[in-house]
Write an enzyme that holds these catalytic residues in place. Structure first.
Site, PDB file in Angstrom:
ATOM      1  N   HIS A   1      -1.058  19.094 -25.082  1.00 35.11           N
ATOM      2  CA  HIS A   1      -0.284  18.901 -26.287  1.00 35.11           C
ATOM      3  C   HIS A   1      -0.322  19.959 -27.285  1.00 35.11           C
ATOM      4  O   HIS A   1       0.512  20.254 -27.869  1.00 35.11           O
ATOM      5  CB  HIS A   1      -1.081  17.490 -26.746  1.00 35.11           C
ATOM      6  CG  HIS A   1      -1.316  16.570 -25.967  1.00 35.11           C
ATOM      7  ND1 HIS A   1      -0.307  16.065 -24.995  1.00 35.11           N
ATOM      8  CD2 HIS A   1      -2.224  15.314 -25.849  1.00 35.11           C
ATOM      9  CE1 HIS A   1      -0.522  14.989 -24.643  1.00 35.11           C
ATOM     10  NE2 HIS A   1      -1.776  14.485 -24.859  1.00 35.11           N
TER      11      HIS A   1
ATOM     12  N   LYS B   1       7.208  12.873 -29.570  1.00 29.74           N
ATOM     13  CA  LYS B   1       6.728  12.627 -31.010  1.00 29.74           C
ATOM     14  C   LYS B   1       7.771  13.284 -31.894  1.00 29.74           C
ATOM     15  O   LYS B   1       7.999  14.692 -31.925  1.00 29.74           O
ATOM     16  CB  LYS B   1       5.438  13.083 -31.555  1.00 29.74           C
ATOM     17  CG  LYS B   1       4.175  12.182 -30.675  1.00 29.74           C
ATOM     18  CD  LYS B   1       2.828  12.586 -31.228  1.00 29.74           C
ATOM     19  CE  LYS B   1       1.778  12.051 -30.292  1.00 29.74           C
ATOM     20  NZ  LYS B   1       1.061  10.854 -31.087  1.00 29.74           N
TER      21      LYS B   1
ATOM     22  N   LYS C   1       0.730  14.026 -17.461  1.00 26.48           N
ATOM     23  CA  LYS C   1      -0.265  14.569 -17.342  1.00 26.48           C
ATOM     24  C   LYS C   1      -1.483  14.197 -16.992  1.00 26.48           C
ATOM     25  O   LYS C   1      -1.458  13.034 -17.124  1.00 26.48           O
ATOM     26  CB  LYS C   1      -0.635  15.511 -18.879  1.00 26.48           C
ATOM     27  CG  LYS C   1      -1.131  14.490 -19.777  1.00 26.48           C
ATOM     28  CD  LYS C   1      -1.687  15.242 -20.973  1.00 26.48           C
ATOM     29  CE  LYS C   1      -2.948  15.161 -21.240  1.00 26.48           C
ATOM     30  NZ  LYS C   1      -3.776  13.993 -21.776  1.00 26.48           N
TER      31      LYS C   1
ATOM     32  N   ASP D   1       0.840  -1.092  -0.005  1.00 33.93           N
ATOM     33  CA  ASP D   1       0.063   0.183   0.114  1.00 33.93           C
ATOM     34  C   ASP D   1       0.876   1.161  -0.141  1.00 33.93           C
ATOM     35  O   ASP D   1       1.821   1.294   0.753  1.00 33.93           O
ATOM     36  CB  ASP D   1      -0.878  -0.015   1.443  1.00 33.93           C
ATOM     37  CG  ASP D   1      -1.966   0.874   1.155  1.00 33.93           C
ATOM     38  OD1 ASP D   1      -3.249   0.496   1.099  1.00 33.93           O
ATOM     39  OD2 ASP D   1      -1.779   2.077   1.244  1.00 33.93           O
TER      40      ASP D   1
ATOM     41  N   ASP E   1      -8.040  18.168 -21.523  1.00 32.22           N
ATOM     42  CA  ASP E   1      -7.530  16.992 -22.111  1.00 32.22           C
ATOM     43  C   ASP E   1      -6.316  16.970 -22.988  1.00 32.22           C
ATOM     44  O   ASP E   1      -5.031  16.546 -22.866  1.00 32.22           O
ATOM     45  CB  ASP E   1      -8.217  15.850 -22.696  1.00 32.22           C
ATOM     46  CG  ASP E   1      -7.866  14.696 -22.908  1.00 32.22           C
ATOM     47  OD1 ASP E   1      -7.052  14.068 -22.167  1.00 32.22           O
ATOM     48  OD2 ASP E   1      -8.441  13.977 -23.912  1.00 32.22           O
TER      49      ASP E   1
ATOM     50  N   HIS F   1       3.430  13.444 -23.705  1.00 27.52           N
ATOM     51  CA  HIS F   1       3.791  12.424 -24.691  1.00 27.52           C
ATOM     52  C   HIS F   1       3.961  12.986 -26.220  1.00 27.52           C
ATOM     53  O   HIS F   1       4.800  12.609 -27.067  1.00 27.52           O
ATOM     54  CB  HIS F   1       3.084  11.179 -24.748  1.00 27.52           C
ATOM     55  CG  HIS F   1       1.982  11.025 -25.565  1.00 27.52           C
ATOM     56  ND1 HIS F   1       0.666  11.710 -24.926  1.00 27.52           N
ATOM     57  CD2 HIS F   1       1.571  11.015 -26.652  1.00 27.52           C
ATOM     58  CE1 HIS F   1      -0.174  11.566 -25.855  1.00 27.52           C
ATOM     59  NE2 HIS F   1       0.277  10.811 -26.968  1.00 27.52           N
TER      60      HIS F   1
ATOM     61  N   GLU G   1     -10.143  13.120 -33.927  1.00 29.94           N
ATOM     62  CA  GLU G   1     -10.033  11.821 -33.706  1.00 29.94           C
ATOM     63  C   GLU G   1     -11.248  11.345 -33.810  1.00 29.94           C
ATOM     64  O   GLU G   1     -12.276  11.728 -33.877  1.00 29.94           O
ATOM     65  CB  GLU G   1      -9.649  11.621 -32.040  1.00 29.94           C
ATOM     66  CG  GLU G   1      -8.377  11.874 -31.791  1.00 29.94           C
ATOM     67  CD  GLU G   1      -7.995  11.685 -30.161  1.00 29.94           C
ATOM     68  OE1 GLU G   1      -6.914  11.280 -29.926  1.00 29.94           O
ATOM     69  OE2 GLU G   1      -8.846  12.159 -29.349  1.00 29.94           O
TER      70      GLU G   1
END
Ligand code: BG6
Length: 461
Positions: free
Chosen positions: A230, A172, A138, A85, A225, A168, A206
């Site tokens: 990003h 790229k 994030k 834990d 988000d 991320h 998307e």
């Protein structure tokens, strides 16, 4: 600046989703390249032992990216596991024992931010934080105040230079190429400013919905988000001044300067949309006002960019899956041609395939002086050997290279920009799945339009 390499990698949340989808495949790829030379210690509370943990790792790589027997063997040989834990000091005493002689571990917190506090505190108390780095994912908070609080928590045991915040997108290849392409070519700089650029559009589309992550999305929405992180990072790469060196702080200073030049969004600068059907998703309120689509208009108020609108658009359930940047130039005068020619553009395709295109007019064959639009196109198909964003960023963090990680002042500026439109200050308009969002986005772009809708190329998947 050369930093010493980490001598162990610890990841909390080792039996969770992120580890399964991203971290094990990245670790196997590092092992394949012979880049993994340290113990990898998973920590979680699942009642598992090392064998079950290895089995989970194997299942992960089989499902995500492919099992490579030799590389996996090397990874499996490095795996260790601590079960316990996060509130129990015994878990951290066991971790300290597993760390053995390691003096510069990197702790990856692949856990919900609510657990950062207890884990960081225990790391400090158990002598696991000394000389260590911490890697976090994030979202860095959900607004300016919570981002600051989160940072205070991390600063309780680590200094800023040891904190690696993963976005991320920064791992790229085509996102890094935006900066490289700008500063490694001399033809671009003379036109890369308000005198020649009419507008910039960044679209992240998307064609899927929230994929069972309804409860997460209810807390986030498209602005939190992907826009706050990003897509502002993409904007910063497009707009920043040349850094004085490749030193991580020189690069990160320039990115922060871009954000400082952007006024905070006003409700009139934003269109929020929600796809029809979202409210029926598991974990979503029947009267949810959360946006699954956002289009925003930003200004970069500095010498280079004043007056040039930067548009960002992102959404779920759109007609395609693609991330693309379109930089439109001013129109040429209509003297030589019969009609005013359309503006030239540079198009950067970031995913799923990679392209750089220069949009130009060429003469259409025939007697008439008339033209047709063409693109001078460089396309690169993703190379199977290419590093995935997580592999690259984990490697960078292990080596102590923080260039492609978000610095705290950057994160705070990004929240300052989006904060005024995070809530219900603007209404959310419904849109049909497989469309480009609410109709009102045409008004947002108005005279700078039309919106440039990325298309699928057939090389995408
Ligand atoms: C994540 C978001 O950060 O990025 C997701 O939470 C989004 O909603 C994803 O789908 C997109 O990343 P990529 O690399 O798959 O384009």
């Amino acid at each position: 600046m050369s930093e010493p390499d980490a001598d162990a990698l610890v990841f909390f949340g080792a039996t969770g989703d992120l580890a399964y989808k991203k971290i094990f495949p990245a670790l196997q790829a590092m092992a394949r390249r012979d880049h993994l030379h340290v113990p990898v210690i998973g920590v979680a509370k699942s009642g598992w032992g090392l064998d079950q943990f290895r089995a989970r790792a194997r299942e992960s790589v089989e499902t995500h990216g492919g099992f490579d027997p030799a590389a996996f063997d090397r990874l499996a040989g490095r795996l260790r596991y601590v079960d316990g834990d996060y509130a129990d000091p015994g878990t951290f005493a066991a971790l300290r024992r597993e760390l053995g002689d390691a003096r510069r571990p990197a702790h990856y917190l692949a856990i919900p931010p609510t657990l950062f506090g207890p884990v960081v505190e225990q790391l400090g108390r158990s002598d696991c934080a000394r000389g260590a780095r911490v890697i976090v994912e994030k979202p860095f908070g959900r607004d300016l105040a919570s981002a600051r609080a989160l940072n205070q928590t991390l600063l309780g045991a680590f200094d800023e230079a040891s904190i690696f915040r993963i976005d991320h997108y920064l791992g790229k290849e085509p996102v890094q190429n935006l900066v490289y392409f700008r500063f490694a070519n001399s033809f671009l700089e003379p036109v890369w400013n308000r005198n020649h650029v009419a507008s910039v559009q960044i679209t992240m589309a998307e064609d899927f919905g929230v994929q069972g992550r309804g409860a997460f999305y209810e807390e986030a929405g498209a602005i939190r988000d992907v826009v706050q992180n990003h897509l502002l990072q993409v904007l910063a790469n497009l707009a920043m001044e040349p850094p004085v060196s490749t030193d991580s702080e020189a690069v990160r200073d320039e990115k922060v300067k871009v954000l400082r030049a952007i006024p905070s969004l006003r409700p009139a600068d934003v269109v929020r949309g929600q796809f029809r059907g979202y409210r029926g998703e598991k974990g979503v309120a029947p009267d949810s006002q959360v946006e699954t689509f956002a289009a925003v208009k930003l200004r970069v108020n500095n010498w280079r960019w004043q007056g040039v609108p930067f548009y960002i658009r992102a959404g779920k359930c759109l007609p395609v899956t693609a991330t693309e940047v379109l930089v439109r130039f001013h129109r040429p005068p209509a003297l030589y041609t019969a009609e005013a020619p359309p503006p030239n553009h540079i198009r950067f395709r970031i995913s799923p395939d990679v392209a750089i295109a220069l949009g130009a007019m060429v003469k259409a064959p025939g007697e008439r002086v008339a033209g047709r639009a063409a693109e001078l196109l460089a396309v690169r198909h993703p190379d199977a050997a290419e590093m995935d964003a997580y592999e690259r960023l984990l490697g960078d963090a292990m080596r102590g290279n923080s260039t492609e990680f978000a610095r705290e002042d950057y994160v705070e500026e990004a929240w300052r920009i989006v904060e005024p439109v995070l809530g219900i200050e603007t209404s959310v308009a419904e849109y049909d799945p497989r469309t480009w969002g609410p109709d009102t986005i045409a008004d947002l772009v108005a005279g700078d339009g039309p919106w440039h809708d990325p298309v699928t190329t057939g090389h995408d998947r």
